[in-house]
Design a protein around this motif. Sequence first.
Motif, PDB file in Angstrom:
ATOM      1  N   GLU A   4       0.829  -1.206   0.000  1.00 16.80           N
ATOM      2  CA  GLU A   4       0.000   0.000   0.000  1.00 16.80           C
ATOM      3  C   GLU A   4       0.870   1.265   0.000  1.00 16.80           C
ATOM      4  N   PHE A   5       1.953   1.257   0.737  1.00 12.39           N
ATOM      5  CA  PHE A   5       2.865   2.404   0.777  1.00 12.39           C
ATOM      6  C   PHE A   5       3.501   2.640  -0.599  1.00 12.39           C
ATOM      7  N   GLU A   6       3.946   1.550  -1.241  1.00 10.43           N
ATOM      8  CA  GLU A   6       4.553   1.684  -2.570  1.00 10.43           C
ATOM      9  C   GLU A   6       3.540   2.176  -3.596  1.00 10.43           C
ATOM     10  N   SER A   9       3.055   5.864  -3.032  1.00  6.64           N
ATOM     11  CA  SER A   9       4.231   6.579  -3.514  1.00  6.64           C
ATOM     12  C   SER A   9       4.230   6.682  -5.036  1.00  6.64           C
ATOM     13  N   LEU A  10       3.880   5.595  -5.690  1.00  4.40           N
ATOM     14  CA  LEU A  10       3.809   5.599  -7.155  1.00  4.40           C
ATOM     15  C   LEU A  10       2.733   6.555  -7.643  1.00  4.40           C
ATOM     16  N   ASP A  11       1.580   6.589  -6.975  1.00  4.65           N
ATOM     17  CA  ASP A  11       0.515   7.524  -7.348  1.00  4.65           C
ATOM     18  C   ASP A  11       0.970   8.969  -7.193  1.00  4.65           C
ATOM     19  N   GLN A  12       1.720   9.264  -6.127  1.00  4.39           N
ATOM     20  CA  GLN A  12       2.222  10.622  -5.926  1.00  4.39           C
ATOM     21  C   GLN A  12       3.224  10.996  -7.019  1.00  4.39           C
ATOM     22  N   ILE A  13       4.082  10.074  -7.393  1.00  5.23           N
ATOM     23  CA  ILE A  13       5.058  10.336  -8.454  1.00  5.23           C
ATOM     24  C   ILE A  13       4.337  10.586  -9.776  1.00  5.23           C
ATOM     25  N   GLU A  14       3.328   9.766 -10.090  1.00  6.60           N
ATOM     26  CA  GLU A  14       2.575   9.949 -11.332  1.00  6.60           C
ATOM     27  C   GLU A  14       1.854  11.294 -11.337  1.00  6.60           C
ATOM     28  N   HIS A  15       1.275  11.654 -10.217  1.00  7.42           N
ATOM     29  CA  HIS A  15       0.566  12.931 -10.124  1.00  7.42           C
ATOM     30  C   HIS A  15       1.532  14.096 -10.333  1.00  7.42           C
ATOM     31  N   GLN A  16       2.691  14.046  -9.704  1.00  2.00           N
ATOM     32  CA  GLN A  16       3.685  15.109  -9.865  1.00  2.00           C
ATOM     33  C   GLN A  16       4.192  15.177 -11.306  1.00  2.00           C
ATOM     34  N   PHE A  17       4.354  14.024 -11.929  1.00  2.00           N
ATOM     35  CA  PHE A  17       4.775  13.972 -13.333  1.00  2.00           C
ATOM     36  C   PHE A  17       3.750  14.666 -14.218  1.00  2.00           C
ATOM     37  N   ARG A  18       2.478  14.396 -13.984  1.00  2.00           N
ATOM     38  CA  ARG A  18       1.426  15.031 -14.788  1.00  2.00           C
ATOM     39  C   ARG A  18       1.417  16.544 -14.602  1.00  2.00           C
ATOM     40  N   LEU A  19       1.688  17.002 -13.394  1.00  2.00           N
ATOM     41  CA  LEU A  19       1.728  18.442 -13.140  1.00  2.00           C
ATOM     42  C   LEU A  19       2.951  19.091 -13.775  1.00  2.00           C
TER      43      LEU A  19
END
Length: 80
Positions: A4-6, A9-19
């Motif tokens: 769940e932590f990974e 973390s992956l969702d946060q990285i993807e979101h930041q990439f999109r921004l």
Amino acid sequence: MLSEFERRSLDQIEHQFRLDDPLLDNRLAVGRARPMPTTVLAIVFGVIGVGLLCLGVIGAALGCFGMVSVLLLLRGTTWR
């Protein structure tokens, strides 16, 4: 399987990439773009030009290479 932590973390990285780079994100989501017709024509004229150069038809080969340069200029290709 991701924990769940990974996953978070992956969702946060993807979101930041999109921004950070929405254009690149859009291109990756859509998939590989089809080549532009000018690019395809430039490749065809380049191959014909090399073939003519091998056959010794210098004038026609130079004409084909000139057409390649015009097509690449129309496409917006730069040397840098």
